[in-house]
Design an enzyme around this catalytic site. Structure first.
Site, PDB file in Angstrom:
ATOM      1  N   SER A 116       7.814   1.647  -6.242  1.00 16.40           N
ATOM      2  CA  SER A 116       7.779   2.803  -7.147  1.00 16.40           C
ATOM      3  C   SER A 116       9.172   3.408  -7.188  1.00 16.40           C
ATOM      4  CB  SER A 116       6.790   3.846  -6.607  1.00 16.40           C
ATOM      5  OG  SER A 116       7.016   5.109  -7.212  1.00 16.40           O
TER       6      SER A 116
ATOM      7  N   TYR B 226       3.519   8.925   0.432  1.00 13.61           N
ATOM      8  CA  TYR B 226       3.568   7.914  -0.637  1.00 13.61           C
ATOM      9  C   TYR B 226       4.968   7.306  -0.740  1.00 13.61           C
ATOM     10  CZ  TYR B 226       3.133   5.964  -5.355  1.00 13.61           C
ATOM     11  OH  TYR B 226       3.117   5.116  -6.444  1.00 13.61           O
TER      12      TYR B 226
HETATM   13  N1  LIG Z   1       0.803   5.271 -12.206  1.00 13.26           N
HETATM   14  C1  LIG Z   1       2.039   5.486 -11.814  1.00 13.26           C
HETATM   15  O1  LIG Z   1       2.727   6.391 -12.300  1.00 13.26           O
HETATM   16  C2  LIG Z   1       2.654   4.600 -10.771  1.00 13.26           C
HETATM   17  C3  LIG Z   1       4.047   4.683 -10.593  1.00 13.26           C
HETATM   18  C4  LIG Z   1       4.638   3.869  -9.633  1.00 13.26           C
HETATM   19  C5  LIG Z   1       3.866   3.005  -8.873  1.00 13.26           C
HETATM   20  N2  LIG Z   1       2.533   2.972  -9.076  1.00 13.26           N
HETATM   21  C6  LIG Z   1       1.750   2.055  -8.237  1.00 13.26           C
HETATM   22  O2  LIG Z   1       1.045   1.140  -9.054  1.00 13.26           O
HETATM   23  C7  LIG Z   1      -0.136   0.718  -8.388  1.00 13.26           C
HETATM   24  C8  LIG Z   1      -1.315   0.854  -9.321  1.00 13.26           C
HETATM   25  O3  LIG Z   1      -1.414   2.207  -9.698  1.00 13.26           O
HETATM   26  P1  LIG Z   1      -2.262   2.710 -10.949  1.00 13.26           P
HETATM   27  O4  LIG Z   1      -1.508   3.825 -11.521  1.00 13.26           O
HETATM   28  O5  LIG Z   1      -2.677   1.584 -11.798  1.00 13.26           O
HETATM   29  O6  LIG Z   1      -3.521   3.327 -10.138  1.00 13.26           O
HETATM   30  P2  LIG Z   1      -5.099   3.266 -10.377  1.00 13.26           P
HETATM   31  O7  LIG Z   1      -5.664   4.266  -9.439  1.00 13.26           O
HETATM   32  O8  LIG Z   1      -5.419   3.353 -11.819  1.00 13.26           O
HETATM   33  O9  LIG Z   1      -5.471   1.794  -9.852  1.00 13.26           O
HETATM   34  C9  LIG Z   1      -5.386   1.441  -8.504  1.00 13.26           C
HETATM   35  C10 LIG Z   1      -6.496   0.455  -8.178  1.00 13.26           C
HETATM   36  O10 LIG Z   1      -6.377   0.084  -6.788  1.00 13.26           O
HETATM   37  C11 LIG Z   1      -7.685   0.061  -6.237  1.00 13.26           C
HETATM   38  N3  LIG Z   1      -7.623   0.285  -4.802  1.00 13.26           N
HETATM   39  C12 LIG Z   1      -7.360   1.447  -4.145  1.00 13.26           C
HETATM   40  N4  LIG Z   1      -7.445   1.269  -2.830  1.00 13.26           N
HETATM   41  C13 LIG Z   1      -7.758  -0.031  -2.626  1.00 13.26           C
HETATM   42  C14 LIG Z   1      -7.984  -0.821  -1.476  1.00 13.26           C
HETATM   43  N5  LIG Z   1      -7.918  -0.295  -0.244  1.00 13.26           N
HETATM   44  N6  LIG Z   1      -8.278  -2.127  -1.617  1.00 13.26           N
HETATM   45  C15 LIG Z   1      -8.354  -2.670  -2.868  1.00 13.26           C
HETATM   46  N7  LIG Z   1      -8.169  -1.970  -4.000  1.00 13.26           N
HETATM   47  C16 LIG Z   1      -7.868  -0.667  -3.891  1.00 13.26           C
HETATM   48  C17 LIG Z   1      -8.434   1.175  -6.942  1.00 13.26           C
HETATM   49  O11 LIG Z   1      -9.835   1.014  -6.831  1.00 13.26           O
HETATM   50  C18 LIG Z   1      -7.894   1.024  -8.372  1.00 13.26           C
HETATM   51  O12 LIG Z   1      -8.693   0.135  -9.109  1.00 13.26           O
HETATM   52  C19 LIG Z   1      -0.218   1.554  -7.106  1.00 13.26           C
HETATM   53  O13 LIG Z   1       0.303   0.807  -6.023  1.00 13.26           O
HETATM   54  C20 LIG Z   1       0.686   2.729  -7.405  1.00 13.26           C
HETATM   55  O14 LIG Z   1       1.242   3.290  -6.235  1.00 13.26           O
HETATM   56  C21 LIG Z   1       1.898   3.740 -10.011  1.00 13.26           C
END
Ligand SMILES: NC(=O)c1ccc[n+]([C@@H]2O[C@H](COP(=O)([O-])OP(=O)(O)OC[C@H]3O[C@@H](n4cnc5c(N)ncnc54)[C@H](O)[C@@H]3O)[C@@H](O)[C@H]2O)c1
Length: 257
Positions: free
Chosen positions: A141, A154
């Protein structure tokens, strides 16, 4: 078809970025293994891919659980014979300064975000080493590179994932395995929508604040990150090794004064 006949495993593919990536990979010809802790959402992703003419299967797994991850990877190999692409995407966050983070919350975020990259990689890598090919994409991230308020735990996990990516690349380059990291900025996914709802009285005001810090003037969408993941997964990025790829609307390197 940029991923024709590839077997791609995506963790956390029931929602947001993982889901958008699963759908794009399937469109590009991959058989996509959807893994998620949330069965309903994971199965929904599979249904949507199949309805669109793609190929996918679902495995319920908590990426922080060693026995469950090992069993899932073994089962995938037994059923599909190989893993070409592993996208370690699952992640969680909390909101709080370091002094506000309780030890159990710290441990859980570390477990899902860092151990959740280590475990699927640990069990998939021996197969990739044997087949002398593979692509691993780790979800970091922009929080790994810039200080964000109230994101201590985080940010620590995402910095760890970036460092881990570089170390992994050195060890597995001799096996023709590429390991790169994605560094998204703020992407409007359920993850961020939930954070906005729980952290601000008025989420719309918060969104306007986030837009102002972006050179793009807008938040990203899960599909923006999916396209970057596709590039890293495909041979088009064959000269990228151990690299961070930013998908951030200019938030890290730009300055919107
Ligand atoms: N959305 C943002 O702005 C952003 C920015 C930078 C990085 N990220 C990273 O991208 C990734 C996805 O984020 P997103 O925004 O799509 O989030 P989201 O919450 O929409 O999706 C995350 C998914 O991971 C699953 N999950 C959570 N814990 C889990 C576990 N222990 N085992 C298996 N699955 C699990 C959840 O059920 C969900 O389906 C994350 O690692 C997040 O840190 C997101």
């Amino acid at each position: 078809m940029r991923l024709l006949d590839k077997i791609a495993v995506i963790t956390g593919a029931g929602s947001g970025i993982g889901k958008a990536t699963a759908k794009l990979f399937a469109k590009e010809g991959a058989f996509v293994i959807i893994t998620d802790i949330n069965r309903e959402n994971g199965q929904e992703t599979v249904s949507e891919i199949k309805a669109d003419g793609g190929k996918a299967a679902f495995f319920e797994v908590d990426v922080a659980n060693p026995e469950a991850v090992e069993a899932t990877i073994k089962q995938i190999i037994e059923s599909y014979k190989k893993i070409d692409i592993l996208f370690n995407n699952a992640g969680i966050s909390n909101v709080g300064r370091l002094d506000e983070v309780e030890p159990d919350v710290w441990d859980r975020i570390m477990s899902v975000n860092v151990k959740g990259v280590y475990l699927p990689s640990k069990y998939a890598l021996p197969f990739m080493m044997e087949q002398k090919s593979g692509v691993i994409i780790n979800m970091s991230s922009c929080a790994a590179e810039m200080g964000l308020a109230k994101r201590a735990a985080y940010s620590a996990t995402k910095g760890a994932v970036l460092a881990l990516t570089k170390a992994m690349q050195v060890d597995y380059a001799p096996y023709n395995i590429r390991v790169n990291a994605l560094l998204p900025g703020t992407i409007l996914s359920p993850f961020v929508e939930n954070y906005l709802k729980t952290s601000y009285d008025d989420p719309e005001v918060a969104i306007e604040g986030i837009k102002k810090r972006q050179l793009s003037g807008d938040l990203g969408r899960p599909e923006d990150v999916a396209k970057a993941a596709l590039f890293l997964a495909s041979d088009e990025s064959s000269f990228m090794m151990g690299s961070p790829l930013y998908i951030d609307g200019g938030v890290v390197f730009g300055k919107n004064a």
